[in-house]
Design a protein around this motif. Structure first.
Motif, PDB file in Angstrom:
ATOM      1  N   ASP A 122       0.803  -1.223   0.000  1.00 47.08           N
ATOM      2  CA  ASP A 122       0.000   0.000   0.000  1.00 47.08           C
ATOM      3  C   ASP A 122       0.834   1.270   0.000  1.00 47.08           C
ATOM      4  N   HIS A 123       2.119   1.151   0.274  1.00 46.19           N
ATOM      5  CA  HIS A 123       3.004   2.320   0.356  1.00 46.19           C
ATOM      6  C   HIS A 123       4.324   1.994  -0.343  1.00 46.19           C
ATOM      7  N   ILE A 124       4.273   1.941  -1.652  1.00 43.45           N
ATOM      8  CA  ILE A 124       5.453   1.586  -2.450  1.00 43.45           C
ATOM      9  C   ILE A 124       6.289   2.837  -2.683  1.00 43.45           C
ATOM     10  N   ASP A 125       7.585   2.722  -2.407  1.00 42.06           N
ATOM     11  CA  ASP A 125       8.513   3.829  -2.600  1.00 42.06           C
ATOM     12  C   ASP A 125       9.178   3.787  -3.971  1.00 42.06           C
ATOM     13  N   GLU A 126       9.251   2.584  -4.538  1.00 38.63           N
ATOM     14  CA  GLU A 126       9.993   2.435  -5.787  1.00 38.63           C
ATOM     15  C   GLU A 126       9.525   1.190  -6.540  1.00 38.63           C
ATOM     16  N   PHE A 127       9.264   1.349  -7.832  1.00 35.62           N
ATOM     17  CA  PHE A 127       9.041   0.218  -8.724  1.00 35.62           C
ATOM     18  C   PHE A 127      10.322   0.029  -9.515  1.00 35.62           C
ATOM     19  N   ILE A 128      10.699  -1.228  -9.743  1.00 39.69           N
ATOM     20  CA  ILE A 128      11.899  -1.538 -10.512  1.00 39.69           C
ATOM     21  C   ILE A 128      11.500  -2.394 -11.708  1.00 39.69           C
ATOM     22  N   LEU A 129      11.784  -1.903 -12.898  1.00 38.05           N
ATOM     23  CA  LEU A 129      11.561  -2.650 -14.123  1.00 38.05           C
ATOM     24  C   LEU A 129      12.936  -3.058 -14.643  1.00 38.05           C
ATOM     25  N   LEU A 144      10.576   6.159  -8.937  1.00 38.30           N
ATOM     26  CA  LEU A 144      10.554   6.574  -7.543  1.00 38.30           C
ATOM     27  C   LEU A 144       9.332   7.441  -7.275  1.00 38.30           C
ATOM     28  N   GLY A 145       8.762   7.253  -6.099  1.00 38.44           N
ATOM     29  CA  GLY A 145       7.590   8.022  -5.728  1.00 38.44           C
ATOM     30  C   GLY A 145       7.342   7.958  -4.241  1.00 38.44           C
ATOM     31  N   LYS A 146       6.156   8.370  -3.865  1.00 42.23           N
ATOM     32  CA  LYS A 146       5.783   8.302  -2.455  1.00 42.23           C
ATOM     33  C   LYS A 146       4.382   7.718  -2.361  1.00 42.23           C
ATOM     34  N   ASP A 147       4.239   6.755  -1.483  1.00 43.12           N
ATOM     35  CA  ASP A 147       2.953   6.097  -1.242  1.00 43.12           C
ATOM     36  C   ASP A 147       2.273   5.615  -2.519  1.00 43.12           C
ATOM     37  N   MET A 148       3.044   5.043  -3.415  1.00 40.83           N
ATOM     38  CA  MET A 148       2.461   4.456  -4.625  1.00 40.83           C
ATOM     39  C   MET A 148       1.871   3.096  -4.253  1.00 40.83           C
ATOM     40  N   ASN A 149       0.976   2.596  -5.075  1.00 40.35           N
ATOM     41  CA  ASN A 149       0.459   1.244  -4.914  1.00 40.35           C
ATOM     42  C   ASN A 149       0.268   0.657  -6.306  1.00 40.35           C
ATOM     43  N   PRO A 150       0.052  -0.654  -6.411  1.00 42.20           N
ATOM     44  CA  PRO A 150      -0.083  -1.252  -7.747  1.00 42.20           C
ATOM     45  C   PRO A 150      -1.200  -0.620  -8.588  1.00 42.20           C
ATOM     46  N   ALA A 151      -2.299  -0.226  -7.964  1.00 42.54           N
ATOM     47  CA  ALA A 151      -3.382   0.426  -8.718  1.00 42.54           C
ATOM     48  C   ALA A 151      -2.905   1.757  -9.293  1.00 42.54           C
ATOM     49  N   ASP A 152      -2.141   2.513  -8.486  1.00 40.76           N
ATOM     50  CA  ASP A 152      -1.583   3.773  -8.984  1.00 40.76           C
ATOM     51  C   ASP A 152      -0.651   3.525 -10.162  1.00 40.76           C
ATOM     52  N   ALA A 153       0.110   2.439 -10.106  1.00 42.67           N
ATOM     53  CA  ALA A 153       1.029   2.120 -11.198  1.00 42.67           C
ATOM     54  C   ALA A 153       0.262   1.866 -12.487  1.00 42.67           C
ATOM     55  N   MET A 154      -0.838   1.142 -12.402  1.00 48.17           N
ATOM     56  CA  MET A 154      -1.650   0.872 -13.591  1.00 48.17           C
ATOM     57  C   MET A 154      -2.285   2.167 -14.108  1.00 48.17           C
ATOM     58  N   THR A 155      -2.747   3.003 -13.197  1.00 44.17           N
ATOM     59  CA  THR A 155      -3.320   4.293 -13.590  1.00 44.17           C
ATOM     60  C   THR A 155      -2.249   5.166 -14.233  1.00 44.17           C
ATOM     61  N   PHE A 156      -1.034   5.137 -13.661  1.00 43.65           N
ATOM     62  CA  PHE A 156       0.074   5.906 -14.205  1.00 43.65           C
ATOM     63  C   PHE A 156       0.374   5.474 -15.646  1.00 43.65           C
ATOM     64  N   LEU A 157       0.274   4.173 -15.917  1.00 42.96           N
ATOM     65  CA  LEU A 157       0.490   3.683 -17.283  1.00 42.96           C
ATOM     66  C   LEU A 157      -0.553   4.253 -18.232  1.00 42.96           C
ATOM     67  N   SER A 158      -1.785   4.405 -17.764  1.00 42.40           N
ATOM     68  CA  SER A 158      -2.811   5.017 -18.619  1.00 42.40           C
ATOM     69  C   SER A 158      -2.495   6.490 -18.876  1.00 42.40           C
ATOM     70  N   VAL A 159      -1.915   7.157 -17.877  1.00 44.49           N
ATOM     71  CA  VAL A 159      -1.505   8.547 -18.050  1.00 44.49           C
ATOM     72  C   VAL A 159      -0.382   8.633 -19.085  1.00 44.49           C
ATOM     73  N   LEU A 160       0.535   7.688 -19.046  1.00 40.84           N
ATOM     74  CA  LEU A 160       1.633   7.665 -20.021  1.00 40.84           C
ATOM     75  C   LEU A 160       1.115   7.583 -21.450  1.00 40.84           C
ATOM     76  N   LYS A 161       0.061   6.803 -21.654  1.00 41.27           N
ATOM     77  CA  LYS A 161      -0.514   6.663 -22.996  1.00 41.27           C
ATOM     78  C   LYS A 161      -1.052   7.995 -23.515  1.00 41.27           C
ATOM     79  N   GLU A 162      -1.535   8.836 -22.607  1.00 39.24           N
ATOM     80  CA  GLU A 162      -2.117  10.119 -22.996  1.00 39.24           C
ATOM     81  C   GLU A 162      -1.092  11.249 -23.056  1.00 39.24           C
TER      82      GLU A 162
END
Length: 178
Positions: A122-129, A144-162
């Motif tokens: 629920d409080h991810i500081d960093e995703f590593i690909l 890197l971020g603050k309080d990210m979660n997997p749902a936020d990561a998926m939403t962020f990917l949708s933002v990247l598309k736009e």
């Protein structure tokens, strides 16, 4: 005499408290100037978004994103053995389950990719690909971020598309991966 004793104790505590375990951050710093490596730091400004058109969830996901660090190593005829050594170092760092939790892994053998994170679910500081291909090289992306979660990561990917990505920030990576 007390001052010397105090300084000696403080210095020894400082030295013993330093973590000498390998980490991706340390790996990035140690290799940013070495031949064969390319390091790029990407800020959120790369996305060039009209924030007024974002949904509440997209705004929340975007606000949790602080920056991205990309480290890539391109293989060639002269550095194949060094590539194997560096790839093993990355794999060893990511195997440390006390720091890195793996979400997914793709591929097998020497070719493949993985997604890991630092923090709790629920409080991810960093995703590593991480992706490696034996005839091409490897790349590690730290988001890197603050309080990210997997749902936020998926939403962020949708933002990247736009987004209208500013390719100038990624110029150093141009032509690196086939």
């Amino acid at each position: 005499m007390r001052v010397i004793t105090f300084l000696a104790i403080a210095l020894s505590l400082l030295l013993f408290s330093c973590n000498s375990e390998p980490s991706l951050q340390k790996y990035f710093v140690d290799n940013q100037e070495k031949p064969g490596f390319v390091v790029v730091d990407v800020s959120p400004s790369i996305l060039n978004l009209d924030k007024t058109k974002l949904t509440a969830d997209q705004s929340k996901a975007l606000s949790s994103f602080e920056k991205m660090n990309i480290l890539a190593y391109q293989i060639n005829d002269k550095n194949k053995s060094e590539f194997d050594v560096e790839r093993k170092k990355i794999n060893e760092i990511l195997k440390d389950t006390t720091n890195y939790q793996q979400l997914m892994k793709f591929g097998s053998g020497k070719d493949g990719a993985s997604i890991s994170f630092i923090g709790d679910e629920d409080h991810i500081d960093e995703f590593i690909l991480y992706g490696a291909k034996s005839d091409n090289g490897f790349a590690v992306v730290r988001i890197l971020g603050k309080d990210m979660n997997p749902a936020d990561a998926m939403t962020f990917l949708s933002v990247l598309k736009e987004s209208n990505i500013d390719m100038k920030q990624l110029e150093a990576l141009k032509g690196l991966m086939k």
